[in-house]
Scaffold this motif. Structure first.
Motif, PDB file in Angstrom:
ATOM      1  N   VAL A   1      -2.945  -3.467   4.111  1.00 37.47           N
ATOM      2  CA  VAL A   1      -3.877  -2.396   4.506  1.00 37.47           C
ATOM      3  C   VAL A   1      -3.424  -1.078   3.869  1.00 37.47           C
ATOM      4  O   VAL A   1      -2.236  -0.754   3.909  1.00 37.47           O
ATOM      5  N   HIS A   2      -4.373  -0.366   3.277  1.00 36.03           N
ATOM      6  CA  HIS A   2      -4.057   0.956   2.716  1.00 36.03           C
ATOM      7  C   HIS A   2      -4.941   1.999   3.364  1.00 36.03           C
ATOM      8  O   HIS A   2      -6.093   1.733   3.677  1.00 36.03           O
TER       9      HIS A   2
ATOM     10  N   LEU B   1      -7.331  -4.387   2.532  1.00 37.16           N
ATOM     11  CA  LEU B   1      -8.290  -3.469   3.151  1.00 37.16           C
ATOM     12  C   LEU B   1      -7.950  -2.033   2.765  1.00 37.16           C
ATOM     13  O   LEU B   1      -6.788  -1.628   2.821  1.00 37.16           O
ATOM     14  N   LEU B   2      -8.981  -1.283   2.384  1.00 37.60           N
ATOM     15  CA  LEU B   2      -8.794   0.121   2.025  1.00 37.60           C
ATOM     16  C   LEU B   2      -9.577   0.990   2.996  1.00 37.60           C
ATOM     17  O   LEU B   2     -10.803   0.902   3.074  1.00 37.60           O
TER      18      LEU B   2
ATOM     19  N   ARG C   1      -3.979   0.084  14.289  1.00 33.61           N
ATOM     20  CA  ARG C   1      -4.580  -1.090  14.929  1.00 33.61           C
ATOM     21  C   ARG C   1      -4.826  -2.203  13.922  1.00 33.61           C
ATOM     22  O   ARG C   1      -4.583  -3.383  14.193  1.00 33.61           O
ATOM     23  N   ILE C   2      -5.349  -1.820  12.750  1.00 35.91           N
ATOM     24  CA  ILE C   2      -5.736  -2.821  11.762  1.00 35.91           C
ATOM     25  C   ILE C   2      -4.504  -3.461  11.127  1.00 35.91           C
ATOM     26  O   ILE C   2      -4.498  -4.650  10.805  1.00 35.91           O
ATOM     27  N   CYS C   3      -3.442  -2.660  10.949  1.00 31.20           N
ATOM     28  CA  CYS C   3      -2.198  -3.210  10.388  1.00 31.20           C
ATOM     29  C   CYS C   3      -1.697  -4.367  11.241  1.00 31.20           C
ATOM     30  O   CYS C   3      -1.177  -5.367  10.727  1.00 31.20           O
ATOM     31  N   ASP C   4      -1.847  -4.238  12.539  1.00 27.31           N
ATOM     32  CA  ASP C   4      -1.371  -5.258  13.452  1.00 27.31           C
ATOM     33  C   ASP C   4      -2.077  -6.587  13.194  1.00 27.31           C
ATOM     34  O   ASP C   4      -1.446  -7.635  13.057  1.00 27.31           O
TER      35      ASP C   4
END
Length: 730
Positions: A109-110, A131-132, A97-100
């Motif tokens: 994002v990792h 973001l980790l 979701r966050i990658c989007d």
DNA sequence: GACCTGCTGCGGCCTG
């Protein structure tokens, strides 16, 4: 949207574009109210809102807006957002979701957890950015294993996000998380705003204090006011036969519950919470038998913590897949916000373990617009026979279930327990911080972890005593100049990966059928070849037991019995017991009870009055005396310890404390004497208790320190004394 | 008569 929404205007244009492309017609309440608080970053924020109400976006839309602006200015190096989550599976869900969102903003994002690809971890170490997403254990490993990179990785950190805050608050793992966040801030040499997400917080002050120890009052709470959806609720009563059931046959109450579950749930998606792994196995087996007899495919699947990851993922996948209806029989494994799609209904067998847990379970249903959340609670009570005792007549399970539902309706949840000293986790953090800093003095460690850190309830003398214990067990050794370094035993602990977790796990046997691992089983007593077993909802026979490799080999069988899982009890909150007491004295009949449950409620109340519970709390029961304090488990435990120190033979039986060698008159006299006198020192009372080793590293603590930890964790002396005063009138 | 969670480095093997 721009005209109606203040939050929207605060977002970065790229975030606005992302929202526009999603076709959202409005922002949710929590998203609207959290935006400005988060963007200014002056205060820590708790976002409390029901499941599936856009909590993650409420935090990340403003955070990503800030990051996008920084990027426009060309500022920033290192990880910008540290997102801590309790489950690997949650990280995987959120990662997609966050990658989007992040992808639309050119933010990287990792994810970093035990099963995450190593390439991503290497990249975080080499070129930290974006973001980790990480578990507390992996963050611990990062601090221990790469101390030289910590400043580079976290020096530019802008935000910390804690997902599922309620799952951490008040636990050893929560104390570890607090310490880790504090150590990250110490490395960055500044305060970093924290944003926490949760669906079930009953006590915002306690949650705030957990999120920012010693400064909870400054934390902003955004509690969504969006009305929860409609709830359809039913409590169904069942009678347990008085005679013990024939071993191989289904007891009548369980059979009736399984029949109703089968008839009601077949063909739809549901979650059935059964409270224990053994009960999960029993019901998964009974429902599968019913499906087989009806010539239906196996759509009732077991899900619990001892099942192999592959088995559980298969169940989760089938739940997500809306084409095939599946009912999962589960423990609390499916309670958190794992994305298993949405289910038609939730069933709870027996009284739930806690009100917060019940709320979380209920939140798994009713997520489709216009569909109500459906909860069915199944409660079995023993058939009433002659010669019942004051305890038996109360129908306590039903009353606990109803009391908890009433508290749920009133939006009351258990507060996190913030009294614990968490010395076991303090030991872990002392070792970890010592390694991270290449050695530290006692004063530096006290300052970092206690005086300014999350273990602020640990005073200087206690900390000094803990350090002496660690020296005695060679976890630490002191250099001539006073510098502390890991000792021989400390090095041994640090060398193994199990160090990173704050909790202990037992040694289990692996269950293997046809070369396929079904899961694992904690085995107390030896299991012999030929034994029948129910596991993963199927029936097996044990072929061989390899105690060196800890492997049990199975083959499919016609018969089976659920395995015995060892376990320790949980704690019923004080407010739940008070609500039960009110329910007995009331005449109100909740509308959600079925006919049998209504009869049982009446029987419980009749028993309450017939045995004199309305006017007394101390009774003679055969050779014993029983005491009903109507208080939570912590006060019950404290009372039991107090009575034991006065030479009484004390036991606990649900709602009652049983006393073996004392008449009601003598007990009343003792209580009067105790209530009139001063309350004992908690540490001194703890000294009379035998088994106090509880958490992972407790075994290194001396008796004196263990007493303090036990008193903080398990005793409530003021509460017990207030109860004694009340009992003098009984 | 609860429940749950998580963790590394490295050696060995296979594939492209």
């Amino acid at each position: 949207m721009a005209e109606q929404s203040q939050a929207y205007t605060l977002y970065h244009p790229a975030v606005q574009r992302w929202i526009y492309q999603r076709g959202w017609d409005r922002l949710r309440d929590a998203q609207e109210r959290a935006a400005e608080l988060i963007i200014t970053g002056e205060r820590d924020v708790i976002i409390a809102s029901a499941t599936a109400n856009g909590k993650t976006e409420a935090a990340l839309l403003p955070i990503c807006s800030v990051l996008a602006h920084k990027q426009d200015l060309g500022v920033g190096a290192g990880v910008a957002v540290l997102y801590v989550s309790p489950l690997k599976a949650l990280i995987n869900d959120q990662y997609d979701r966050i990658c989007d969102l992040a992808g639309a903003l050119d933010l990287v994002v990792h994810r970093w957890h035990g099963d995450a690809p190593a390439a991503g971890k290497a990249r975080v170490l080499r070129t930290p950015a974006g973001l980790l997403l990480i578990t507390p254990e992996s963050l611990e490993a990062l601090l221990v294993r790469h101390p030289d990179r910590i400043r580079r990785i976290f020096g530019g950190l802008r935000y910390v996000v804690v997902d599922e805050l309620h799952s951490f608050a008040g636990t050893e793992r929560g104390a570890q998380l607090q310490a880790l966040l504090h150590r990250v801030e110490a490395a960055a040499a500044r305060r970093i705003p924290r944003v926490a997400l949760s669906a079930t917080l009953g006590d915002y002050a306690g949650a705030a204090e957990f999120l920012r120890p010693r400064h909870g009052s400054q934390v902003a709470v955004v509690a969504s006011t969006e009305p929860g959806g409609e709830i359809r609720l039913q409590v169904r009563g069942y009678l347990q036969p008085a005679a013990p059931a024939v071993p191989e046959k289904e007891p009548a109450d369980r059979a009736a519950i399984a029949d109703h579950l089968f008839q009601t749930l077949r063909g739809t998606d549901n979650l059935v919470f059964a409270n224990s792994r053994a009960a999960v196995e029993v019901y998964a087996d009974m429902l599968t038998q019913r499906a087989v007899r009806s010539g239906l495919p196996a759509t009732f699947l077991a899900h619990h913590g001892s099942l192999a990851k592959e088995v559980r993922e298969h169940v989760e996948q089938r739940l997500k897949d809306s084409a095939t209806p599946v009912t999962a029989i589960c423990t609390s494994t499916l309670e958190l916000g794992l994305d298993v799609g949405t289910v038609d209904s939730v069933a709870q067998i027996g009284a739930p373990p806690s009100v917060a847990g019940l709320r979380q379970r209920l939140g798994r249903s009713g997520r489709r617009p216009g569909r109500p959340a459906v909860l069915r609670v199944y409660v079995a009570e023993p058939e009433l026979t002659a010669g019942l005792s004051p305890t038996d007549a109360l129908r306590a399970e039903l009353f606990q279930a109803v009391a908890m539902i009433e508290l749920l309706i009133a939006s009351w949840y258990e507060a996190p327990d913030t009294a614990g000293l968490h010395l076991s986790t303090l030991i872990q953090q002392v070792l970890s911080a010592t390694v991270q800093h290449g050695g530290a003095t006692a004063a530096q460690l006290f300052d970092l972890l206690c005086a300014r850190g999350p273990f602020h309830r640990v005073d200087r003398p206690t900390f000094a005593a803990v350090l002496r214990d660690l020296g005695r067990h060679e976890l630490l050794e002191q250099q001539p100049g006073g510098l502390l370094l890991p000792g021989r035993e400390g090095e041994r602990l640090l060398a193994h990966y199990s160090f990173y977790a704050s909790f202990r796990t037992s040694m289990d046997y692996r269950l293997v059928a046809d070369g396929y691992t079904l899961g694992s089983l904690p085995v107390d007593r030896p299991i012999l070849p030929g034994t029948f077993l129910i596991f993963g909802g199927a029936r097996w026979r044990v072929i061989s037991v390899d105690s060196a490799q800890r492997v049990i080999e199975l083959t499919a069988a016609e018969a089976g019995r659920p395995p015995v899982f060892p376990g320790t009890g949980g704690e019923v909150a004080d407010e739940v017991r008070r609500a039960m007491h009110r329910l007995y004295r009331s005449t109100a009949v909740p509308r959600y009870l079925d006919a049998t449950a209504r009869t049982m409620l009446a029987e419980g109340r009749a028993g309450f009055h017939a045995y004199g519970h309305a006017t007394s709390r101390i009774f003679a029961q055969q050779a014993e005396t029983v005491l009903f304090p109507w208080r939570g488990d912590r006060i019950m435990n404290t009372l039991a310890v107090v009575l034991a120190t006065h030479g009484l033979t004390v036991g606990q039986d649900g709602l009652a404390i049983t006393v073996g060698n004392c008449s009601p008159t003598q007990l009343r006299e003792l209580i009067r004497k105790l209530a009139a006198g001063p309350a004992p020192e908690p540490d001194a009372l703890a000294a009379t208790v035998r088994a106090k080793v509880h958490d992972k590293y407790d075994r290194y603590l001396s008796e004196e320190v263990l007493n303090r930890a036990y008193a903080a964790r398990a005793l409530d002396v003021p509460g017990a004394w207030a109860t004694l005063v009340e009992l003098t009138g009984a």
